[in-house]
Scaffold this motif. Structure first.
Motif, PDB file in Angstrom:
ATOM      1  N   ASN A 156     -18.092  14.357  -4.373  1.00 27.45           N
ATOM      2  CA  ASN A 156     -17.450  13.091  -4.008  1.00 27.45           C
ATOM      3  C   ASN A 156     -16.488  12.659  -5.115  1.00 27.45           C
ATOM      4  O   ASN A 156     -16.692  12.991  -6.280  1.00 27.45           O
ATOM      5  CB  ASN A 156     -18.505  12.002  -3.795  1.00 27.45           C
ATOM      6  N   PRO A 157     -15.462  11.880  -4.776  1.00 26.18           N
ATOM      7  CA  PRO A 157     -14.488  11.470  -5.787  1.00 26.18           C
ATOM      8  C   PRO A 157     -15.089  10.596  -6.880  1.00 26.18           C
ATOM      9  O   PRO A 157     -15.981   9.801  -6.626  1.00 26.18           O
ATOM     10  CB  PRO A 157     -13.440  10.690  -5.001  1.00 26.18           C
ATOM     11  N   ASN A 172      -9.631  10.867 -13.140  1.00 25.32           N
ATOM     12  CA  ASN A 172      -8.423  11.687 -13.194  1.00 25.32           C
ATOM     13  C   ASN A 172      -7.806  11.668 -11.807  1.00 25.32           C
ATOM     14  O   ASN A 172      -8.488  11.918 -10.818  1.00 25.32           O
ATOM     15  CB  ASN A 172      -8.739  13.141 -13.572  1.00 25.32           C
ATOM     16  N   MET A 173      -6.521  11.369 -11.747  1.00 27.61           N
ATOM     17  CA  MET A 173      -5.843  11.333 -10.461  1.00 27.61           C
ATOM     18  C   MET A 173      -4.365  11.627 -10.659  1.00 27.61           C
ATOM     19  O   MET A 173      -3.873  11.671 -11.787  1.00 27.61           O
ATOM     20  CB  MET A 173      -6.046   9.976  -9.779  1.00 27.61           C
ATOM     21  N   SER A 174      -3.687  11.855  -9.572  1.00 35.82           N
ATOM     22  CA  SER A 174      -2.236  11.984  -9.602  1.00 35.82           C
ATOM     23  C   SER A 174      -1.672  11.044  -8.554  1.00 35.82           C
ATOM     24  O   SER A 174      -2.336  10.737  -7.555  1.00 35.82           O
ATOM     25  CB  SER A 174      -1.804  13.427  -9.344  1.00 35.82           C
ATOM     26  N   PHE A 175      -0.471  10.568  -8.807  1.00 33.50           N
ATOM     27  CA  PHE A 175       0.192   9.732  -7.825  1.00 33.50           C
ATOM     28  C   PHE A 175       1.691   9.941  -7.915  1.00 33.50           C
ATOM     29  O   PHE A 175       2.229  10.286  -8.961  1.00 33.50           O
ATOM     30  CB  PHE A 175      -0.187   8.253  -7.969  1.00 33.50           C
ATOM     31  N   GLU A 176       2.336   9.772  -6.772  1.00 33.61           N
ATOM     32  CA  GLU A 176       3.785   9.923  -6.697  1.00 33.61           C
ATOM     33  C   GLU A 176       4.384   8.593  -6.266  1.00 33.61           C
ATOM     34  O   GLU A 176       3.964   8.013  -5.259  1.00 33.61           O
ATOM     35  CB  GLU A 176       4.160  11.008  -5.697  1.00 33.61           C
ATOM     36  N   THR A 177       5.343   8.122  -7.035  1.00 35.27           N
ATOM     37  CA  THR A 177       5.973   6.844  -6.720  1.00 35.27           C
ATOM     38  C   THR A 177       6.918   6.998  -5.533  1.00 35.27           C
ATOM     39  O   THR A 177       7.477   8.061  -5.288  1.00 35.27           O
ATOM     40  CB  THR A 177       6.757   6.300  -7.927  1.00 35.27           C
ATOM     41  N   SER A 178       7.079   5.916  -4.802  1.00 34.02           N
ATOM     42  CA  SER A 178       7.970   5.877  -3.645  1.00 34.02           C
ATOM     43  C   SER A 178       9.392   5.583  -4.104  1.00 34.02           C
ATOM     44  O   SER A 178       9.616   5.052  -5.195  1.00 34.02           O
ATOM     45  CB  SER A 178       7.482   4.777  -2.699  1.00 34.02           C
ATOM     46  N   ASP A 205       0.801  -1.221   0.000  1.00 26.55           N
ATOM     47  CA  ASP A 205       0.000   0.000   0.000  1.00 26.55           C
ATOM     48  C   ASP A 205       0.835   1.273   0.000  1.00 26.55           C
ATOM     49  O   ASP A 205       0.324   2.345  -0.252  1.00 26.55           O
ATOM     50  CB  ASP A 205      -1.015   0.021   1.147  1.00 26.55           C
ATOM     51  N   ASN A 206       2.144   1.165   0.241  1.00 27.19           N
ATOM     52  CA  ASN A 206       2.976   2.362   0.203  1.00 27.19           C
ATOM     53  C   ASN A 206       3.966   2.363  -0.961  1.00 27.19           C
ATOM     54  O   ASN A 206       5.014   2.982  -0.890  1.00 27.19           O
ATOM     55  CB  ASN A 206       3.685   2.569   1.544  1.00 27.19           C
ATOM     56  N   ILE A 207       3.624   1.647  -2.054  1.00 29.83           N
ATOM     57  CA  ILE A 207       4.445   1.735  -3.268  1.00 29.83           C
ATOM     58  C   ILE A 207       4.356   3.147  -3.850  1.00 29.83           C
ATOM     59  O   ILE A 207       5.241   3.617  -4.529  1.00 29.83           O
ATOM     60  CB  ILE A 207       4.044   0.668  -4.309  1.00 29.83           C
ATOM     61  N   PHE A 208       3.258   3.845  -3.505  1.00 31.94           N
ATOM     62  CA  PHE A 208       3.093   5.239  -3.904  1.00 31.94           C
ATOM     63  C   PHE A 208       3.132   6.114  -2.664  1.00 31.94           C
ATOM     64  O   PHE A 208       2.571   5.752  -1.627  1.00 31.94           O
ATOM     65  CB  PHE A 208       1.765   5.446  -4.639  1.00 31.94           C
ATOM     66  N   GLN A 209       3.779   7.262  -2.764  1.00 31.03           N
ATOM     67  CA  GLN A 209       3.789   8.225  -1.652  1.00 31.03           C
ATOM     68  C   GLN A 209       2.380   8.718  -1.391  1.00 31.03           C
ATOM     69  O   GLN A 209       1.972   8.901  -0.260  1.00 31.03           O
ATOM     70  CB  GLN A 209       4.697   9.422  -1.975  1.00 31.03           C
ATOM     71  N   ASN A 210       1.659   8.989  -2.465  1.00 32.67           N
ATOM     72  CA  ASN A 210       0.266   9.425  -2.352  1.00 32.67           C
ATOM     73  C   ASN A 210      -0.456   9.190  -3.668  1.00 32.67           C
ATOM     74  O   ASN A 210       0.161   9.093  -4.714  1.00 32.67           O
ATOM     75  CB  ASN A 210       0.161  10.898  -1.929  1.00 32.67           C
ATOM     76  N   ILE A 211      -1.760   9.066  -3.560  1.00 29.27           N
ATOM     77  CA  ILE A 211      -2.657   8.984  -4.712  1.00 29.27           C
ATOM     78  C   ILE A 211      -3.780   9.971  -4.419  1.00 29.27           C
ATOM     79  O   ILE A 211      -4.402   9.896  -3.359  1.00 29.27           O
ATOM     80  CB  ILE A 211      -3.237   7.573  -4.907  1.00 29.27           C
ATOM     81  N   ASP A 212      -4.000  10.902  -5.320  1.00 22.32           N
ATOM     82  CA  ASP A 212      -5.025  11.929  -5.112  1.00 22.32           C
ATOM     83  C   ASP A 212      -6.018  11.933  -6.263  1.00 22.32           C
ATOM     84  O   ASP A 212      -5.623  11.982  -7.431  1.00 22.32           O
ATOM     85  CB  ASP A 212      -4.384  13.316  -5.007  1.00 22.32           C
ATOM     86  N   TYR A 213      -7.309  11.897  -5.910  1.00 15.49           N
ATOM     87  CA  TYR A 213      -8.356  12.073  -6.913  1.00 15.49           C
ATOM     88  C   TYR A 213      -8.373  13.535  -7.357  1.00 15.49           C
ATOM     89  O   TYR A 213      -8.259  14.433  -6.525  1.00 15.49           O
ATOM     90  CB  TYR A 213      -9.727  11.718  -6.340  1.00 15.49           C
ATOM     91  N   GLU A 214      -8.541  13.773  -8.627  1.00 11.19           N
ATOM     92  CA  GLU A 214      -8.587  15.130  -9.146  1.00 11.19           C
ATOM     93  C   GLU A 214      -9.922  15.472  -9.785  1.00 11.19           C
ATOM     94  O   GLU A 214     -10.077  16.564 -10.321  1.00 11.19           O
ATOM     95  CB  GLU A 214      -7.453  15.344 -10.149  1.00 11.19           C
ATOM     96  N   ASP A 215     -10.859  14.544  -9.771  1.00 10.26           N
ATOM     97  CA  ASP A 215     -12.178  14.836 -10.331  1.00 10.26           C
ATOM     98  C   ASP A 215     -13.247  14.410  -9.336  1.00 10.26           C
ATOM     99  O   ASP A 215     -13.073  13.466  -8.589  1.00 10.26           O
ATOM    100  CB  ASP A 215     -12.388  14.172 -11.693  1.00 10.26           C
TER     101      ASP A 215
END
Length: 144
Positions: free
Chosen positions: A86-87, A91-97, A70-80
């Motif tokens: 509600n999400p 469309n989303m953004s994510f940052e890899t660990s 669950d922490n392979i990504f620093q964060n996952i954020d919904y953008e829509d």
């Protein structure tokens, strides 16, 4: 983050529930990615892009993203968001660990989920979310 585009794709290979899923390449460690999901039905002639219809009826749908670990990504954020704020998840953004080199990412499109239930993108989907699973596909993630 200015890196190469990576495309994750999945195709249902028939009514047996078998899917082929693959990525066009690895993700870069410590990199922020913008993700855009396109849902396409090739079982009809001609093929039909369903993304706009899902977005239009967004109050009835949500795309859930689960990562393993669950922490392979620093964060996952919904953008829509849907009309109620509600999400939606198309469309989303994510940052890899920087800590992991491989894992799985799972996409679950649900119809009529309980959007008032707390869900943290990347984590397991609580049973209380309910709804009908329309798409459930997992893909290997390689981080370099």
């Amino acid at each position: 983050g200015g890196g190469d585009q990576v495309v994750f794709g999945s195709e249902d290979l028939g009514d047996l529930g078998i899917a082929r899923a693959q990525a066009s390449g690895p993700l870069m460690a410590g990199t922020l990615y913008d993700a855009r999901v396109v849902i396409f039905n090739r079982k009809v002639e001609p093929g039909k892009n369903l993304t706009a219809a899902i977005r239009e009826a967004g109050n009835d749908y949500q795309l859930f993203v689960v990562a393993e670990p669950d922490n392979i990504f620093q964060n996952i954020d919904y953008e829509d968001m849907d009309d109620n704020g509600n999400p939606l998840g198309l469309n989303m953004s994510f940052e890899t660990s920087d800590r992991f080199v491989a894992g799985q990412i799972r996409f679950v499109l649900k119809r009529n989920p309980n959007k008032s239930e707390l869900f943290t993108p990347g984590m397991s989907i609580p049973n209380s979310v309910g709804g009908e699973d329309l798409i459930d596909v997992s893909m290997e993630v390689i981080v370099q």
